[in-house]
Every structure is written in C-alpha cells, then in structure tokens.
Design a protein around this motif. Structure first.
Motif, mmCIF file in Angstrom:
data_model
loop_
_atom_site.group_PDB
_atom_site.id
_atom_site.type_symbol
_atom_site.label_atom_id
_atom_site.label_comp_id
_atom_site.label_asym_id
_atom_site.label_seq_id
_atom_site.Cartn_x
_atom_site.Cartn_y
_atom_site.Cartn_z
ATOM 1 N N ALA A 157 0.846 -1.203 0.000
ATOM 2 C CA ALA A 157 0.000 0.000 0.000
ATOM 3 C C ALA A 157 0.877 1.248 0.000
ATOM 4 N N ALA A 158 1.976 1.216 0.792
ATOM 5 C CA ALA A 158 2.869 2.382 0.851
ATOM 6 C C ALA A 158 3.553 2.599 -0.502
ATOM 7 N N GLU A 159 4.003 1.496 -1.130
ATOM 8 C CA GLU A 159 4.658 1.617 -2.451
ATOM 9 C C GLU A 159 3.648 2.137 -3.481
ATOM 10 N N ALA A 160 2.419 1.614 -3.425
ATOM 11 C CA ALA A 160 1.404 2.046 -4.394
ATOM 12 C C ALA A 160 1.084 3.525 -4.185
ATOM 13 N N ALA A 161 0.996 3.949 -2.908
ATOM 14 C CA ALA A 161 0.698 5.361 -2.616
ATOM 15 C C ALA A 161 1.834 6.254 -3.138
ATOM 16 N N ALA A 162 3.075 5.814 -2.892
ATOM 17 C CA ALA A 162 4.233 6.605 -3.367
ATOM 18 C C ALA A 162 4.205 6.693 -4.893
ATOM 19 N N TYR A 163 3.873 5.575 -5.536
ATOM 20 C CA TYR A 163 3.807 5.557 -7.009
ATOM 21 C C TYR A 163 2.713 6.511 -7.494
ATOM 22 N N LEU A 164 1.571 6.470 -6.810
ATOM 23 C CA LEU A 164 0.460 7.344 -7.212
ATOM 24 C C LEU A 164 0.860 8.803 -7.072
ATOM 25 N N GLU A 165 1.550 9.111 -5.962
ATOM 26 C CA GLU A 165 1.963 10.505 -5.743
ATOM 27 C C GLU A 165 2.958 10.935 -6.809
ATOM 28 N N THR A 166 3.996 10.105 -7.043
ATOM 29 C CA THR A 166 5.027 10.477 -8.019
ATOM 30 C C THR A 166 4.415 10.595 -9.402
ATOM 31 N N ASN A 167 3.645 9.567 -9.745
ATOM 32 C CA ASN A 167 3.047 9.534 -11.077
ATOM 33 C C ASN A 167 2.027 10.648 -11.239
ATOM 34 N N GLY A 168 1.184 10.812 -10.192
ATOM 35 C CA GLY A 168 0.155 11.858 -10.236
ATOM 36 C C GLY A 168 0.820 13.219 -10.309
ATOM 37 N N ALA A 169 1.887 13.420 -9.481
ATOM 38 C CA ALA A 169 2.588 14.704 -9.468
ATOM 39 C C ALA A 169 3.240 14.945 -10.827
ATOM 40 N N ALA A 170 3.824 13.868 -11.416
ATOM 41 C CA ALA A 170 4.469 14.009 -12.725
ATOM 42 C C ALA A 170 3.426 14.406 -13.767
ATOM 43 N N ARG A 171 2.243 13.738 -13.663
ATOM 44 C CA ARG A 171 1.192 14.055 -14.637
ATOM 45 C C ARG A 171 0.703 15.494 -14.465
ATOM 46 N N ARG A 172 0.585 15.892 -13.150
ATOM 47 C CA ARG A 172 0.124 17.268 -12.899
ATOM 48 C C ARG A 172 1.149 18.270 -13.438
ATOM 49 N N ARG A 173 2.489 17.947 -13.233
ATOM 50 C CA ARG A 173 3.540 18.855 -13.715
ATOM 51 C C ARG A 173 3.499 18.942 -15.239
ATOM 52 N N GLY A 174 3.278 17.765 -15.883
ATOM 53 C CA GLY A 174 3.193 17.708 -17.354
ATOM 54 C C GLY A 174 2.055 18.592 -17.840
ATOM 55 N N ALA A 175 0.903 18.511 -17.143
ATOM 56 C CA ALA A 175 -0.268 19.294 -17.556
ATOM 57 C C ALA A 175 0.016 20.793 -17.382
ATOM 58 N N MET A 176 0.724 21.126 -16.242
ATOM 59 C CA MET A 176 1.039 22.542 -15.999
ATOM 60 C C MET A 176 1.992 23.072 -17.071
ATOM 61 N N ALA A 177 3.006 22.238 -17.428
ATOM 62 C CA ALA A 177 3.983 22.652 -18.448
ATOM 63 C C ALA A 177 3.254 22.891 -19.775
ATOM 64 N N GLN A 178 2.309 22.006 -20.091
ATOM 65 C CA GLN A 178 1.542 22.130 -21.331
ATOM 66 C C GLN A 178 0.748 23.443 -21.313
ATOM 67 N N GLN A 179 0.099 23.714 -20.140
ATOM 68 C CA GLN A 179 -0.682 24.954 -20.010
ATOM 69 C C GLN A 179 0.219 26.171 -20.213
ATOM 70 N N THR A 180 1.454 26.121 -19.583
ATOM 71 C CA THR A 180 2.403 27.245 -19.713
ATOM 72 C C THR A 180 2.772 27.443 -21.175
ATOM 73 N N ARG A 181 3.076 26.290 -21.877
ATOM 74 C CA ARG A 181 3.450 26.387 -23.302
ATOM 75 C C ARG A 181 2.315 27.032 -24.109
ATOM 76 N N GLU A 182 1.067 26.598 -23.774
ATOM 77 C CA GLU A 182 -0.076 27.132 -24.519
ATOM 78 C C GLU A 182 -0.211 28.647 -24.280
ATOM 79 N N LEU A 183 0.052 29.060 -22.993
ATOM 80 C CA LEU A 183 -0.047 30.496 -22.673
ATOM 81 C C LEU A 183 1.018 31.296 -23.419
#
Ligand SMILES: Cc1cc2nc3c(=O)[nH]c(=O)nc-3n(C[C@H](O)[C@H](O)[C@H](O)COP(=O)(O)OP(=O)(O)OC[C@H]3O[C@@H](n4cnc5c(N)ncnc54)[C@H](O)[C@@H]3O)c2cc1C
Ligand code: SF4
Ligand code: SF4
Length: 446
Positions: free
Chosen positions: A417-443
């Motif tokens: 559960a701890a490994e899955a949570a860490a993976y979700l955070e890293t992956n989710g954070a990476a996805r959120r960062r990717g989305a933010m970078a995309q938004q910045t590029r679009e702006l």
C-alpha cells in the motif's frame, strides 16, 4: 455498447487477508480503491482457519471485522464474484476490463435471509468444509461470508423454481448474464494468494484412497467451531481419533513434485493444530514426523517448545509409506533418522499431511508481470522493496509473492500500500507537472 466505468486510484486483486489489508491501508489514506475477488465472498483462506499461530486467536473473530471494514469503507468499492480479463496501460494509468459473473441473485435486493437455501432440494459437497459437509445449489457461501448474499450454482441447479417461490424479495433471476465493467486505476496491487499442493501428489501416502489421510486445511475445518461435525471426528466412521500423526513436508522441499522450496507455514500450522488437538482430545497421542522443524517468526520457537512441553511427540523421521487396514486404521512406515535409520511401523487413527503452498493464480498473461522460477510473482528487489514487481505501477502482497504466514502477509500488505501510494503521488505529481507545463506552453504561444 461501452461497459460501465469506474475510476479509482488503486485496483487490489484478491480479497484474502493481504488484499483486504492493502485495500484498507490505501483507503484509510484517502485513496479510492476497487477490490476485486473472484469468489462470492472475501476472506481468502484465513476465514476458513480455526485458530491462528502464534497467538491462538479465533480466526473468524479476527478476520470477520476486517471483512466487514472492507465492505463498509466509504473509499472501497468491493467487487466480488468478479474477474479481471485484461489490462491496458495508457498515460500512466491502467485500464482493467472486468467481468462480474452471474450470481443469478440480485445483490441489491438479496437480504441474505437464506429462505432460498432452505427450499432448494439439491445437496452438493461444501468446498468451504473440504467436502465434509453439504451445501445447497443456492446458498450464502458460509455463515460469515461478506457480502451476505446468495449465489446459485447454475451447473447443478434443477431449475425447479423452489428458491424463487421462497424468496421474499424476488431477488432470484435465472436470466442474469455476465456483466462487463471497466476500471481505470493509477496502480494495481496483486494479492491473489495461494493454493495448497495437491494432497494426493505423493501416491505412497494414500490420500484420496484412504479416507483418514487428510490435509492441513481439512484439519482446520475439523477444529473450527463452525466446522462440519462441530468436533474432531475421523471421516471414515465418525470415530473420535485416539492417535493422530502429522507428516511434514508432504508437498514441499520435494524435487519429485517440482516444489523445492520450503512452504514456511506447515511446521507452524502442524504444531498449532497439534496443540489445539491436545486441548480437544485430551487423551489422544499426537505425533509429528519431521525432517527439520522451521519456526522462523517472532515467538515461534517458544511456541514449539510449549508444544513439546504439552507432550506432543516430535519424531525425526522420514515417512516412506502409509497403508491402511480393513477398519481404515493407518500404518505409517517410518525411517527413524536419529535411531540409526531404524525402520518402524506405527498405527494411527488419523494422519494429516502437511501440504505446502503453490501460487493461487498465474498473473503473467493478464498483468504482464514476470514470474519467478518457483511460480510466484517475481520480486526484483526482495531486500529493499519486497513488494515491487517487474512492472512499474503493479505491486504484490501476501502469498501471491511466495509462501508466507499471516503476519508477513499483513506486513507486505502495508508495504505494498505504501509503495502504491508513493507511485500514485510520483506519477500523479508528474502528470500534474506535465499538464502545468503544457498549459504554460499554450499560454506562451497564445
Ligand atoms: C492449513 C493451513 C493453516 C494455516 N494456519 C496459519 C496460522 O495459524 N497462522 C498464520 O499466520 N498463517 C497460517 N496459514 C497461512 C495463511 O493461510 C496465509 O498466510 C494467508 O491466508 C495468506 O493470505 P493471502 O491473502 O496472501 O492469500 P489467500 O488467503 O489465498 O487469499 C487470496 C484471495 O485472492 C483471490 N484470488 C485469487 N486469484 C484471483 C484472481 N485472479 N482474481 C480475483 N481474486 C483472486 C482468492 O479467491 C482469495 O480470496 C495457514 C495455511 C494453511 C494452508
Ligand atoms: S431452482 Fe435450482 S437453486 Fe432453486 S431450488 Fe431449484 S434446484 Fe435449487
Ligand atoms: S436470494 Fe432471496 S431468499 Fe435467498 S438469501 Fe437472498 S433474499 Fe433470501
């Protein structure tokens, strides 16, 4: 037609103690979890045990609250009688295609009142009681099943309609079909558990031919208060056994069976059962034939010493063969290791084979995770991250990863559960960062 869809953070596969604990650990941290169990109830093997080593707690008393907690947790969606057919992966998330098998009973309507069960004329062997008792073609699987919903065995059903007439809420539906469902999940925890090595694998021990040669899980049911006879009686004639023997490693550490590993729990469960038997059948002789006794866990060596002090006989010997007489009494031919390989023949009323553990399910085809040489899920980093599999985002817990007891199943459940949570955070954070970078590029380009 597009199947109904469910979006969760984690998909936990298998509702034994390991899967239940992983699901609870994730859900308690606020993650949304779908728990898939292929049987009609969660609980796994643990709910069928009598008492547990090393504490001798009543198994039902400690497992049922977990089952109930899973069923009532607001962050867990419980999907019983359901199997995962395939897994896809896209944009850092898994898409699982599931099939809910027909119970022929509407789960939303069924109240678990069992009127259908009482009305059904078909008796079938009860696998939960190792076929020593009977169940009906429609029944709630066992008294503490979760969910308390009936399930109909269509293969053996006479379609006589008696259950339908008896059901007070009109829940029985003979036309139910398999229902597809799609689950999108950020991570997966495999908790698909174990099966025991076949009791008749060693023909020289006579299981399958001799009714009084049984395996460890059958003895668990004989010892359980909710068991088939409510008392320990031998299957051939219902006699209370005066002499009971255990044969250790009757399925593990055996090249001829292709199971070369130690199953880790068999010594301890044999000692536990011997202690319980000496409490129930106070005058019975109890013998454990062993090659090595392996008591590896905290307090386990003391448990072994307590059993010796209680008068349980430990005989270092190799059981070569078991035969039976006309009254179904058993004769064990044993080579005594510590007595210069002297061969003796000792008579017993009942013999329990301490069978070992095999993987309960082979997940490589559906989940794409590599499997180790022993057939269990490969864990590439067993020292530092024992719940990682060879596929990022998929974790393993409990006996899906190799033989282990309940204590270690609980520990690996927390780790997964701890490994899955860490993976979700890293992956989710990476996805959120990717989305933010995309938004910045679009702006910038706007
Ligand atoms: C005779 C005996 C006595 C024992 N006594 C003790 C004891 O006293 N103390 C102790 O610590 N340990 C004991 N053990 C060991 C204990 O039973 C295990 O450690 C424990 O049950 C492992 O739990 P698990 O969740 O990994 O597996 P399981 O209990 O096997 O649960 C796995 C679950 O996954 C489900 N499943 C499998 N494949 C799929 C799939 N593809 N899709 C969906 N669901 C799936 C199964 O139906 C099952 O419900 C004993 C074992 C035996 C054989
Ligand atoms: S219809 Fe089938 S399940 Fe229902 S009572 Fe008849 S045999 Fe039993
Ligand atoms: S199917 Fe009907 S009769 Fe059977 S347990 Fe459910 S509610 Fe009761």
């Amino acid at each position: 037609m597009t199947p109904p869809q469910l979006e969760v953070d984690a998909l936990v596969v298998g509702g034994g103690i390991a899967g239940m604990q992983s699901a609870l650990d994730l859900a308690d941290q606020g993650y949304q979890v779908a728990l898939v169990e292929r049987q009609a109830s969660i609980g796994g093997k643990m709910i069928s045990l009598s008492k547990v080593f090393p504490t001798l707690d009543c198994c039902s008393c400690i497992t049922t609250p977990k089952m109930s907690a899973v069923a009532h947790h607001p962050n867990i969606r419980l999907l019983t009688y359901t199997e995962v057919e395939s897994i896809g992966e896209q944009d850092g998330a898994f898409t699982a295609r599931l099939v809910k098998k027909p119970r022929y009973v509407d789960e939303d309507l069924c109240t678990g009142c069992r009127q259908c069960e009482y009305a059904c004329p078909v008796d079938l062997p009860n696998a939960f009681d190792r076929n020593l008792s009977a169940i009906r073609a429609i029944c709630v699987p066992f008294s503490t099943a979760v969910p308390q919903k009936a399930v109909l065995d269509i293969e053996h059903c006479l379609l006589c309609g008696k259950c339908q007439k008896a059901c007070p809420v009109d829940a029985i539906d003979f036309t139910q079909q398999p229902e597809p469902l799609e689950v999108r999940a950020g991570s997966i925890v495999l908790a698909t558990g174990f099966e025991t090595t076949p009791v008749d694998a060693k023909a020289e021990y006579g299981a399958g031919r001799f009714p009084n040669v049984i395996d460890g899980l059958t003895m668990e049911r004989l010892l359980a208060p909710t068991g088939p006879y409510g008392h320990v009686l031998r299957p051939s004639d219902g006699k209370e056994p005066d002499s009971i023997a255990y044969v250790q490693c009757a399925g593990s550490r055996d090249q001829t069976l292709g199971v070369e590993y130690c199953s880790r729990v068999c010594c301890m469960y044999a000692i536990k059962q011997a202690m319980l038997l000496s409490g129930t059948l106070t005058l019975a002789d109890i013998t454990i034939y062993y090659m090595d006794i392996r008591t590896f866990g905290k307090g386990y060596e003391q448990f072994y010493k307590n059993a010796q002090a209680m008068g349980i006989r430990f005989v270092k010997g190799k059981v070569a063969k078991i035969t039976e007489d006309e009254a179904h009494n058993l004769i064990a031919r044993v080579e005594l290791i510590e007595e210069g390989s002297q061969v003796v023949e000792w008579k017993h009323d009942l013999i329990v084979l301490s069978v070992g553990m095999l993987p309960g399910y082979r997940p490589e085809a559906v989940y794409g995770v590599p499997i180790a040489d022993d057939g269990f899920v490969h864990t590439p980093s067993p020292n530092l991250s024992p719940t990682l599999t060879g596929r990022p985002g998929i974790f393993v817990t409990g006996t899906a990863g190799g033989p282990m007891d309940i204590v270690d199943s609980i520990v690996t459940a927390g780790a997964a559960a701890a490994e899955a949570a860490a993976y979700l955070e890293t992956n989710g954070a990476a996805r959120r960062r990717g989305a933010m970078a995309q938004q910045t590029r679009e702006l910038v380009h706007a």
